[in-house]
Every structure is written in C-alpha cells, then in structure tokens.
Design an enzyme around this catalytic site. Structure first.
Site, PDB file in Angstrom:
ATOM      1  N   LYS A  78       5.597   3.403   8.279  1.00 23.14           N
ATOM      2  CA  LYS A  78       4.447   4.293   8.498  1.00 23.14           C
ATOM      3  C   LYS A  78       3.154   3.486   8.569  1.00 23.14           C
ATOM      4  CE  LYS A  78       4.176   7.515   5.406  1.00 23.14           C
ATOM      5  NZ  LYS A  78       3.849   8.471   4.328  1.00 23.14           N
ATOM      6  N   ASP A 111       0.229  10.617  -4.591  1.00 24.45           N
ATOM      7  CA  ASP A 111       1.355  11.240  -3.879  1.00 24.45           C
ATOM      8  C   ASP A 111       1.594  12.533  -4.676  1.00 24.45           C
ATOM      9  OD1 ASP A 111       3.471  10.449  -1.657  1.00 24.45           O
ATOM     10  OD2 ASP A 111       4.643  11.375  -3.232  1.00 24.45           O
ATOM     11  N   THR A 127      -4.350  13.709   5.110  1.00 26.15           N
ATOM     12  CA  THR A 127      -2.934  13.815   5.500  1.00 26.15           C
ATOM     13  C   THR A 127      -2.734  15.092   6.318  1.00 26.15           C
ATOM     14  OG1 THR A 127      -2.432  12.715   3.419  1.00 26.15           O
ATOM     15  CG2 THR A 127      -0.566  13.574   4.651  1.00 26.15           C
ATOM     16  N   LYS A 175       5.413   1.700  -3.135  1.00 26.19           N
ATOM     17  CA  LYS A 175       5.412   3.059  -3.699  1.00 26.19           C
ATOM     18  C   LYS A 175       5.671   2.932  -5.186  1.00 26.19           C
ATOM     19  CE  LYS A 175       4.927   7.204  -1.946  1.00 26.19           C
ATOM     20  NZ  LYS A 175       4.354   7.660  -0.681  1.00 26.19           N
ATOM     21  N   LYS A 182       0.857  -1.187   0.000  1.00 27.54           N
ATOM     22  CA  LYS A 182       0.000   0.000   0.000  1.00 27.54           C
ATOM     23  C   LYS A 182       0.886   1.227   0.000  1.00 27.54           C
ATOM     24  CE  LYS A 182      -3.859   2.209   0.217  1.00 27.54           C
ATOM     25  NZ  LYS A 182      -3.380   2.885  -1.015  1.00 27.54           N
ATOM     26  N   SER A 206      -6.839   6.034   3.432  1.00 24.47           N
ATOM     27  CA  SER A 206      -6.907   5.157   2.257  1.00 24.47           C
ATOM     28  C   SER A 206      -7.382   3.771   2.671  1.00 24.47           C
ATOM     29  CB  SER A 206      -5.520   5.014   1.620  1.00 24.47           C
ATOM     30  OG  SER A 206      -5.274   6.063   0.722  1.00 24.47           O
TER      31      SER A 206
HETATM   32  N1  GLU Z   1       1.317   8.990  -0.603  1.00 27.43           N
HETATM   33  C1  GLU Z   1       0.754   8.981   0.702  1.00 27.43           C
HETATM   34  C2  GLU Z   1       1.829   8.678   1.723  1.00 27.43           C
HETATM   35  O1  GLU Z   1       2.960   9.116   1.559  1.00 27.43           O
HETATM   36  C3  GLU Z   1      -0.490   8.123   0.826  1.00 27.43           C
HETATM   37  C4  GLU Z   1      -0.402   6.723   0.334  1.00 27.43           C
HETATM   38  C5  GLU Z   1      -1.737   5.994   0.302  1.00 27.43           C
HETATM   39  O2  GLU Z   1      -2.784   6.567   0.587  1.00 27.43           O
HETATM   40  O3  GLU Z   1      -1.705   4.795  -0.024  1.00 27.43           O
HETATM   41  O4  GLU Z   1       1.613   8.072   2.744  1.00 27.43           O
END
Ligand code: GLU
Length: 446
Positions: free
Chosen positions: A117, A169, A212, A129, A93, A378
C-alpha cells in the site's frame, strides 16, 4: 506449470510450513501470489534473487509485555507488538491496532499489506504495523492513558522519525496517539515526527482524520469514471461507523450518492433517506456510544451483518474489519445489484469473496490502493513536521486527491501493460509488487 508459477507455489509452501496457523497472513499472501505471475514471468531477476521469499519474511518482529494498573487497582497484563515488515522503500510506516483479536498473524497480514500500500502512494515509506490485544472499548480516559504510557515505555526504543513512525488503526485515534506521544516525549524528548495522526493542536496534520475515508471516495470515483459511472445518484452501503466509515459517508454524500446503511460490530442502521453524518459523528466521536443510539425517524436498527441486508443498491464500501465479507455475503451483495466494491478496511473480503468479484466483473478497489489515503496523509504530516510547517486543509486535501488519482492511474496503466482488462486486483498487486521487488534488488541481499 510455468517456471514463474512453480516458483510462486514453492515459496507459498514455505510460508505455510513456517506458520501453518497464521491464517490471516497466509490469506494475504495467497491473494497476492494468485495475481503476480505475469510480473514474475516478465523479469527473470525476481526468481534469480528469490525476491518473493525475501519479501514474505518480516525484517523484524518485536513482542513485549505491557503491565499496567487499572483505576480499580487491578494489575493488567497485555501483549504488545511491532512488526517492522519491509524498509526497502523508507522508514517503517503503519498503524497501531488495539483490539482483543490482535495477534502475530493479524499484524503480519497488516504489515505485509501496508508495505505494498505504502509503495503505491509514491512516497518514501516502508511498511510496518503494531498494536496490542488491549481492548479500549468502554475504558475510561485514565485507563487508556495508563495503558498507552506502559505500551510506549517498551516501544520507544524501537521507533524514531527516520526509523519507524507508527500511527493509528482500529482502537487507536487522536486520544491514544496523544497519550503515546506524551510518554515518548518524557522518555526521549520532543520529536514530533515520531508518530502521525496526532491531534491538530499538537502538530498533527489537518485532514488526517478525514483522509482514509475521503481518499477511498476519491479513488473509487476515479475508478467509476474510468468505467463511465460515478457516485452521483447511486445507493451505497458502508460498513463500520469508525473514523474511516464516517468520512467515507460524508464524502459520498458530497459526491451526490446516498449511503443507506452503516454498521457496528453488533448491528446496522438502515436509513433509506441517507445516514445523518452529523448525528453519527455526535454518537461516535463525542458521546462514544454504540449505533443503537441512532434514533431518527425513518431509520431502523437491525442486529446482524449489514451485508445480509436484502435491498437493491449499487456500491459496497466495506470499512469495518478483515474478512467481514465471505463468499456467501459477496454472492448476496452481487445479487442485490452492487456492481462496485471498494475497500476502506484492510482485507475485508475473504479469498472466496474476491474470486466472486473478479468472476462477476465487479469494479473492485482492493484495500492496498483504495484505503491508502490515510497513510499518504500521515506522510504529509511527517513532511510538515520535518519542515516545522503547517498546511491548510485545502492544501492537504488537494495533495491527497492527487495521490489517490495517481494511484488509480498507475494501476490502470499496469492493467493495460499486462492486458488485464479491468482486473484491478491484479493491477494493484502487480504495480506494488514491481516497485518493492525492484527496490529490494537494487539494495542487494540485506
Ligand atoms: N492504519 C492505517 C492503514 O491501514 C494508517 C497507517 C498510517 O497512517 O501510518 O493504512
């Protein structure tokens, strides 16, 4: 040197040997490794199972070509990636980033951070990612759509609701996720749970856009309160003016703080009376213009980095991009009176900056914890999709807040358990390290 320290250094040397030029990835690993010695000392299994070396190698990296034709008829080629970093805790994820700086090193650092995280959220998600060196800035909707369709034509075979669930992102928001999903649907079928951050009208979650930024403020407020402080009455600088920055500013104002500056990649707005969020949203979300369009009495646009601004303030919330605060800028912000730095962006502080925060007793919210609200929401979107349900904004926001408060609580408990005082960096890293390491050991050598 203790056995734990020796082990950590030997693994770091291997990482360096394998990718000496991947400087962002090396930086993320170095920062993590600098703090986890007490956890390794505590449990001999981590060395026995060589957990660190298992952990720093992504499970899989997929790279592909993205050919597409722009509206002027030119053939364009971009590079695409998906880093499936770690699945010990669930399906991969993490977001997709579209930005010219995207490289394997950047995506490996992001995937590494994402793994830890995600474990902090307490939800069952692994880390991944992806993205491309495509630059969406200034492109028409039609070009964005063509690019997204070509990107997904390669990516679709590697993702799935139980396997790997990308989201947004930098450079990837609701518009891009919409086009990516449309193409996925043509190729595979209507599987709403394969992407998150979808527009609300196509089964996205209410509150995901805000998550976020709001989450960053919930986490930071919790940390402030544990130290007898609060956002109320404080002067705050937020860097960036994208999704994370906008909703951070909105929530700080709701909590009684004043955000006196925000920025984009060329310059920043200094507005002593507080950034006008409605105007900012109009410029960035509706008109998709640069900050130079922010014309408001009493405000000034200044070229350069917002972290070079020399005014007195209390709290710094970097929400732009990696390494925006180096040692020199960190010294400056401490000199300006900031006593708290909490990160909305991923790895916005260099190693020198982080060392300065710790040496100076700054209340520090590392990105892995402080910006986990996006990915947490998410995951709430995934839950709604698989239940064929829909929650209200209030329901989602309440759950988000609880998750952020719980993250801080578990970090604080680790700080007490390991006698770390308020070294929250070590608290965050150790909490997430232990979770992932233990899950990996239970699964054997796989
Ligand atoms: N890009 C975001 C992060 O850095 C969210 C990733 C997501 O929602 O899967 O955590």
């Amino acid at each position: 040197m203790t056995a734990a320290k020796e082990y950590i250094e030997s693994v770091y040397q291997k990482v360096e040997l394998r990718g000496p030029h991947q400087k962002e990835f090396l930086q993320a690993v170095r920062e993590f490794f600098n703090t986890i010695e007490p956890a390794i000392e505590n449990n001999p299994d981590y060395i026995k199972w060589n957990v660190l070396e298992q952990m720093v190698e992504p499970e899989r990296i997929i790279t592909f070509k993205i050919p597409w034709m722009d509206q002027a008829g030119n053939v364009q080629i971009n590079k695409g990636y998906r880093v499936q970093f770690n699945s010990a805790n669930g399906p991969y994820k993490g977001g997709l980033r579209f930005h010219p700086t995207v490289s394997e090193s950047i995506l490996k650092f992001l995937g590494f951070e994402q793994t830890f995280k995600n474990s902090l959220t307490g939800l069952p998600i692994g880390g991944g990612k992806g993205g491309s060196d495509f630059n969406p800035k200034g492109k028409s909707d039609a070009d964005i759509m063509r690019f997204c369709q070509s990107f997904m034509t390669e990516l679709y075979r590697h993702i799935g609701p139980q396997l790997d669930v990308p989201a947004g992102d930098i450079g990837v928001g609701g518009r891009e996720i919409g086009y990516l999903y449309g193409q996925y649907k043509r190729l595979v079928g209507p599987e709403t749970g394969v992407l998150t951050g979808k527009p609300v009208v196509m089964n996205g979650s209410l509150g995901r856009t805000e998550a976020t930024g709001y989450g960053l403020v919930y986490y930071t407020e919790e940390m402030l309160q544990a130290n007898n402080k609060s956002f109320s009455g404080q002067k705050v600088i937020v860097s960036g003016s994208g999704n994370v920055a906008i909703y951070t500013i909105e929530k700080v104002h709701e909590y009684g703080g004043t955000v006196i500056a925000c920025s984009d990649s060329n310059g920043y707005i200094y507005d002593e009376n507080g950034i006008d969020v409605a105007l900012l949203k109009d410029i960035k979300e509706v008109r998709r213009e640069r900050l130079t369009s922010y014309n408001k009495e009493g405000s000034r646009y200044i070229e350069g980095s917002v972290w070079d601004l020399e005014v007195a303030y209390d709290i710094a919330l970097p929400c732009a991009t990696q390494n925006e605060i180096d040692g020199e800028k960190a010294e400056k912000l401490i000199h300006n009176g900031a006593y708290c730095v909490s990160e909305g962006a991923n790895m916005p502080s260099t190693l020198e900056a982080v060392d300065l925060y710790i040496e100076n007793g700054i209340l520090y919210g590392p990105a892995k914890a402080a910006n986990a609200g996006g990915v947490a929401t998410s995951t709430l979107e995934m839950a709604q999709n698989s239940a064929h349900g829909h929650w209200t904004m209030e329901q989602v926001d309440e759950k988000l807040k609880q998750i952020m408060v719980n993250i801080f609580k578990s970090v604080n408990e680790t700080c007490q358990e390991y006698d770390l005082g308020n070294n929250y960096l070590a608290g965050v890293n150790i909490t997430s390290f232990v979770k992932i390491a233990d899950a990996m050991i239970h699964q054997g050598i796989v």
